[in-house]
Design a protein around this motif. Structure first.
Motif, PDB file in Angstrom:
ATOM      1  N   UNK A   1       0.792  -1.227   0.000  1.00 39.44           N
ATOM      2  CA  UNK A   1       0.000   0.000   0.000  1.00 39.44           C
ATOM      3  C   UNK A   1       0.824   1.277   0.000  1.00 39.44           C
ATOM      4  N   UNK A   2       2.140   1.168  -0.177  1.00 39.87           N
ATOM      5  CA  UNK A   2       2.969   2.373  -0.206  1.00 39.87           C
ATOM      6  C   UNK A   2       2.728   3.131  -1.516  1.00 39.87           C
ATOM      7  N   UNK A   3       3.270   2.610  -2.597  1.00 36.98           N
ATOM      8  CA  UNK A   3       2.966   3.191  -3.910  1.00 36.98           C
ATOM      9  C   UNK A   3       3.392   4.636  -4.095  1.00 36.98           C
ATOM     10  N   UNK A   4       4.472   5.067  -3.449  1.00 38.34           N
ATOM     11  CA  UNK A   4       4.952   6.446  -3.639  1.00 38.34           C
ATOM     12  C   UNK A   4       3.905   7.442  -3.172  1.00 38.34           C
ATOM     13  N   UNK A   5       3.550   8.378  -4.071  1.00 36.39           N
ATOM     14  CA  UNK A   5       2.598   9.409  -3.665  1.00 36.39           C
ATOM     15  C   UNK A   5       1.204   8.837  -3.394  1.00 36.39           C
ATOM     16  N   UNK A   6       0.959   7.615  -3.856  1.00 34.58           N
ATOM     17  CA  UNK A   6      -0.344   6.974  -3.602  1.00 34.58           C
ATOM     18  C   UNK A   6      -0.706   6.998  -2.116  1.00 34.58           C
ATOM     19  N   UNK A   7       0.305   6.744  -1.262  1.00 35.91           N
ATOM     20  CA  UNK A   7       0.011   6.555   0.154  1.00 35.91           C
ATOM     21  C   UNK A   7      -0.496   7.831   0.827  1.00 35.91           C
ATOM     22  N   UNK A   8      -0.168   8.984   0.258  1.00 35.53           N
ATOM     23  CA  UNK A   8      -0.731  10.203   0.835  1.00 35.53           C
ATOM     24  C   UNK A   8      -1.914  10.736   0.031  1.00 35.53           C
ATOM     25  N   UNK A   9      -2.005  10.315  -1.237  1.00 35.35           N
ATOM     26  CA  UNK A   9      -3.141  10.758  -2.049  1.00 35.35           C
ATOM     27  C   UNK A   9      -4.402   9.974  -1.699  1.00 35.35           C
ATOM     28  N   UNK A  10      -4.240   8.696  -1.421  1.00 37.32           N
ATOM     29  CA  UNK A  10      -5.384   7.844  -1.089  1.00 37.32           C
ATOM     30  C   UNK A  10      -5.113   7.128   0.234  1.00 37.32           C
ATOM     31  N   UNK A  11      -5.044   7.910   1.320  1.00 37.40           N
ATOM     32  CA  UNK A  11      -4.609   7.336   2.600  1.00 37.40           C
ATOM     33  C   UNK A  11      -5.517   6.215   3.108  1.00 37.40           C
ATOM     34  N   UNK A  12      -6.797   6.274   2.786  1.00 40.44           N
ATOM     35  CA  UNK A  12      -7.705   5.239   3.307  1.00 40.44           C
ATOM     36  C   UNK A  12      -7.411   3.876   2.692  1.00 40.44           C
ATOM     37  N   UNK A  13      -7.272   3.857   1.364  1.00 39.84           N
ATOM     38  CA  UNK A  13      -6.990   2.579   0.697  1.00 39.84           C
ATOM     39  C   UNK A  13      -5.605   2.092   1.120  1.00 39.84           C
ATOM     40  N   UNK A  14      -4.668   3.025   1.168  1.00 37.42           N
ATOM     41  CA  UNK A  14      -3.301   2.678   1.544  1.00 37.42           C
ATOM     42  C   UNK A  14      -3.262   2.079   2.948  1.00 37.42           C
ATOM     43  N   UNK A  15      -4.010   2.689   3.861  1.00 40.95           N
ATOM     44  CA  UNK A  15      -4.030   2.199   5.244  1.00 40.95           C
ATOM     45  C   UNK A  15      -4.595   0.788   5.303  1.00 40.95           C
ATOM     46  N   UNK A  16      -5.609   0.560   4.499  1.00 43.63           N
ATOM     47  CA  UNK A  16      -6.220  -0.753   4.471  1.00 43.63           C
ATOM     48  C   UNK A  16      -5.215  -1.803   3.976  1.00 43.63           C
ATOM     49  N   UNK A  17      -4.480  -1.470   2.916  1.00 45.28           N
ATOM     50  CA  UNK A  17      -3.510  -2.415   2.367  1.00 45.28           C
ATOM     51  C   UNK A  17      -2.356  -2.642   3.344  1.00 45.28           C
ATOM     52  N   UNK A  18      -1.907  -1.549   3.981  1.00 43.12           N
ATOM     53  CA  UNK A  18      -0.831  -1.678   4.968  1.00 43.12           C
ATOM     54  C   UNK A  18      -1.309  -2.522   6.147  1.00 43.12           C
ATOM     55  N   UNK A  19      -2.582  -2.345   6.506  1.00 38.80           N
ATOM     56  CA  UNK A  19      -3.148  -3.139   7.597  1.00 38.80           C
ATOM     57  C   UNK A  19      -3.162  -4.621   7.252  1.00 38.80           C
ATOM     58  N   UNK A  20      -3.545  -4.940   6.011  1.00 36.66           N
ATOM     59  CA  UNK A  20      -3.538  -6.340   5.568  1.00 36.66           C
ATOM     60  C   UNK A  20      -2.130  -6.923   5.652  1.00 36.66           C
ATOM     61  N   UNK A  21      -1.162  -6.099   5.244  1.00 40.65           N
ATOM     62  CA  UNK A  21       0.232  -6.565   5.258  1.00 40.65           C
ATOM     63  C   UNK A  21       0.689  -6.805   6.693  1.00 40.65           C
ATOM     64  N   UNK A  22       0.393  -5.855   7.584  1.00 40.67           N
ATOM     65  CA  UNK A  22       0.786  -6.004   8.992  1.00 40.67           C
ATOM     66  C   UNK A  22       0.141  -7.257   9.581  1.00 40.67           C
TER      67      UNK A  22
END
Ligand code: SF4
Lengths: 468, 261
Positions: B179-200
């Motif tokens: 869910x990092x994806x460079x600027x993705x992680x700050x542009x779409x923080x909700x989706x990114x957080x969800x993906x990072x949560x899955x990874x954790x």
């Protein structure tokens, strides 16, 4: 048009992420699809070779698309069918409504994404016809008054409990509970009456065979066959890029499609429709119509999104996309969702309204890895971003950040000075802590994760001072 | 380059290692020297241009790419402790600079001679002299660009097997984006957080007490998410572990045993 609501993407994402039922349904579907595909692909040693061959066939066909389409249309007519060319969604709608004639017809519909694309059902209902979806998933979303959320599994966003409730409400049954088999049996019973009483059947096509004029439909329920054989009139709606040169090509694509889509060696039902019923035929429709839709495709042929025309709508890219897997299909608010939808929607609805879709992607490349025709989806999404940047459609703040970054990146001395200042500030704020819960301008990051604190000075500075 | 002379490597530090975690670059330099290379760090470097390129700023990306090609052309090899930076240079620079007759050949040549650190060590140098110890059960996150564009999978694992005391245990979906994806992680923080949560979650499920990877962007994301309440695994860059230079884990303060807020 649904596209008007595209600018609410962030809101729709929040709703989807907060919907626990949806999340349960998505989680289960994702695991199922991925495991099945992995197993099915693992069984064929030559899968990569097949993929390359399929890509070549598609590229060849697209290069000579006019030739193969003409050949196909001639063959359809020779088989006693009628061919209709539709340049736009509106033309296609008018053609189908015209064929259906005076209102009051009963129409049984098989799965066709092209019908979704041209918004056919509302037009038919407005003309006074009764339309019933006969694919189980499509039937479920029709009852729910929703749009499909996945190109091959339209109701993938629904849990079994939700489906049982829908059926109880619409079929008048009192009983609640029951397994998947019970759902299928109940739907089958209701739908059987619709097939036998239908005046007109409408289906899509997965492939069109130029050599023989056949339209090929692949299903797992057999409903397409009932839509096409029982009613006196059969209409196929298909897009122009579906054409393949020969039956031999078809064999390859069927193997790729089944494995990529649902992890099956081949789908349960594969039917080739050759046209209207001829003298001596046991069954078949009296009239056979083929509506060929362009709707922007021929314009894609000469442009930078040409590769997208290879798409066989298998859904593998959706099934393996972590973004789709998090938010589901409805959050895209378009006919096509997932990676392929994020490429297609800006082309049809316009980049201005759909600009979030190509951006809401980490470019992780899993979609391309599983695509059976090797469409470089991440590259195509990046192309949308480049157009967006050129046309200045994005936010001013993001643009400024990029311009500043490039400015500093090209001036290493200034860059190091600015970096030094920023690191000093971060370090000062953090003290002895290793991560921050908040930092100015880093809200997008710290909203849901801590910000690890840098070590201190930059590497380049330390290296220059002789540290090793 | 004669048989005896050492290959000269230009170390592409990467902006994230330069800013956030110099230890990663020091570790990379140490490993490259141990693998028989001379290491030079060109001072005129900063970024590979990925933020610009992936955000659609082709012009900015091209200008940065041009600079990188000029700065790194003199070396026998260019090595980066990051799969995604190596991937940009290897897979995308030639297309980005293909229209520039003066740079076409040069960018292709650079692309052919650029490697991510673990692939360079394992595949090019056949490096087997890892001298490090780390008592832990570690799991490895396959960063996307490295995995799919540079083919990095077995190389870091093969090298890590030589670390004394380290046991590798695979997590589920190790190849799924964090869910990092460079600027993705700050542009779409909700989706990114969800993906990072899955990874954790996958990391926690694996039972590993350390998570390693080859891309600092992903590791900062994963560490940040774990710190916010996603398990107790400690996060390190693979180079730090291989070079025996691991100090505090990513996101951990000095002297912190982990988990302190
Ligand atoms: S883009 Fe590829 S993976 Fe996605 S639906 Fe089309 S053919 Fe399938």
């Amino acid at each position: 048009m649904r596209a008007a609501a595209q600018n609410n993407f962030p809101r729709r994402v929040q709703v989807a992420l907060g919907n626990e039922t949806l999340q349960r349904a998505l989680g289960r579907a994702r695991a199922g699809f991925q495991d099945k595909r992995r197993r099915a692909v693992g069984q064929v040693a030559e899968f990569e070779r097949m993929r390359r061959a399929a890509k070549e066939i598609k590229n060849h066909t697209l290069t000579h698309l006019d030739f193969y389409l003409e050949k196909f249309a001639d063959a359809v007519r020779a088989n006693g069918g009628q061919v209709h060319w539709a340049r736009t969604a509106g033309e296609a709608r008018d053609i189908v409504v015209g064929i259906c004639g005076a209102g009051g017809k009963k129409i049984a519909k098989g799965k066709t994404m092209v019908a979704e694309e041209i918004e056919l059902n509302p037009a038919l209902e407005k003309a006074g016809h009764e339309v019933t979806e006969t694919d189980l998933g499509e039937y479920i979303v029709q009852l729910a008054g929703e749009a499909p959320s996945h190109i091959i599994a339209p109701a993938v966003h629904k849990t079994r409990g939700e489906v049982l409730e829908l059926f109880a409400r619409h079929h008048g049954a009192k009983k609640r509970g029951g397994d998947t088999a019970a759902i299928v049996a109940e739907a089958r019973q209701v739908l059987r009456e619709k097939f036998t009483g239908a005046d007109i059947g409408i289906t899509g096509a997965n492939f069109l065979i130029a050599e023989t004029g056949a339209s090929v439909l692949v299903t797992n329920e057999g409903n397409g066959d009932l839509c096409s054989c029982l009613p006196p009139v059969h209409i196929v709606t298909a897009a122009i890029e579906k054409v393949l040169p020969t039956l031999e090509d078809l064999a390859l694509f069927l193997r790729l499609l089944g494995r990529s889509a649902t992890g099956q060696e081949i789908s349960n039902y594969t039917t080739l429709y050759a046209g209207a019923k001829r003298e001596g035929d046991a069954d078949g429709p009296r009239e056979f119509h083929l509506v060929l839709l362009d709707n922007g495709r021929s314009a894609m042929l000469g442009g930078e999104f040409r590769d997208m025309l290879r798409c066989i709508r298998c859904g593998a890219c959706l099934n393996h996309c972590p973004v789709y897997g998090s938010i589901g299909g409805h959050a895209y608010d378009a006919v096509y969702s997932g990676p392929m939808g994020a490429v297609l929607t800006p082309l049809s609805a316009g980049l201005r309204v759909a600009r979030d879709l190509p951006n809401a992607c980490t470019l992780n490349g899993r979609c391309r890895e599983v695509c059976p025709v090797d469409i470089p989806l991440p590259d195509l999404l990046r192309k949308h971003r480049m157009r967006e940047f050129e046309q200045k459609l994005g936010g001013a703040r993001g643009r400024l950040a990029l311009v500043l970054w490039a400015f500093f990146a090209l001036r290493p001395r200034l860059y190091q000075a600015a970096a030094g200042a920023l690191l000093y500030l971060l370090k000062k704020t953090a003290g002895r802590r290793g991560a921050l819960r908040k930092f100015p301008l880093a809200g997008g990051w710290t909203q849901s994760r801590d910000l690890p604190v840098p070590e201190g000075k930059t590497f380049l500075r330390r290296w220059a001072r002789g540290e090793r | 380059m004669t048989a005896e002379s050492k290959p000269g490597v230009g170390l592409f530090v990467t902006c994230l290692a330069d800013l956030f975690r110099p230890t990663v670059a020091f570790a990379a330099a140490r490993l490259l020297r141990a693998a028989g290379c001379t290491v030079t760090v060109p001072p005129a470097q900063s970024c590979c241009g990925q933020p610009a390129y992936n955000s659609g700023d082709a012009r900015g990306a091209r200008r940065i790419a041009k600079r990188v090609v000029e700065v790194f052309s003199p070396y026998d090899f260019t090595v980066a402790p990051s799969g995604s930076c190596a991937a940009i240079i290897r897979e995308h620079y030639p297309a980005l600079l293909g229209d520039d007759p003066g740079l076409r050949e040069k960018s292709q040549r650079l692309a052919r001679r650029t490697y991510e650190l673990t692939t360079f060590l394992a595949d090019v140098r056949n490096f087997t002299a890892v001298d490090a110890a780390f008592n832990c059960t570690a799991t490895y996150h396959d960063s996307c660009a490295g995995l799919r564009e540079c083919g990095i999978h077995r190389q870091p694992r093969r090298l890590l097997q030589q670390v004394r005391g380290l046991t590798l245990r695979e997590m589920a979906d190790s190849d799924v984006c964090c869910g990092f994806g460079g600027t993705f992680c700050v542009k779409y923080p909700d989706i990114s957080a969800r993906m990072a949560g899955d990874k954790a979650h996958a990391i926690a499920q694996s039972g590993a007490d350390a998570v390693l990877g080859g891309d600092l962007g992903c590791l900062l994301n994963i560490a940040g998410r774990i710190k916010r309440g996603g398990g107790g695994a400690r996060v390190f860059h693979v180079a730090e572990v291989l070079a025996g230079m691991k100090g505090a884990a990513i996101g951990e303060g000095e002297g912190e045993g982990g988990g302190a807020k």
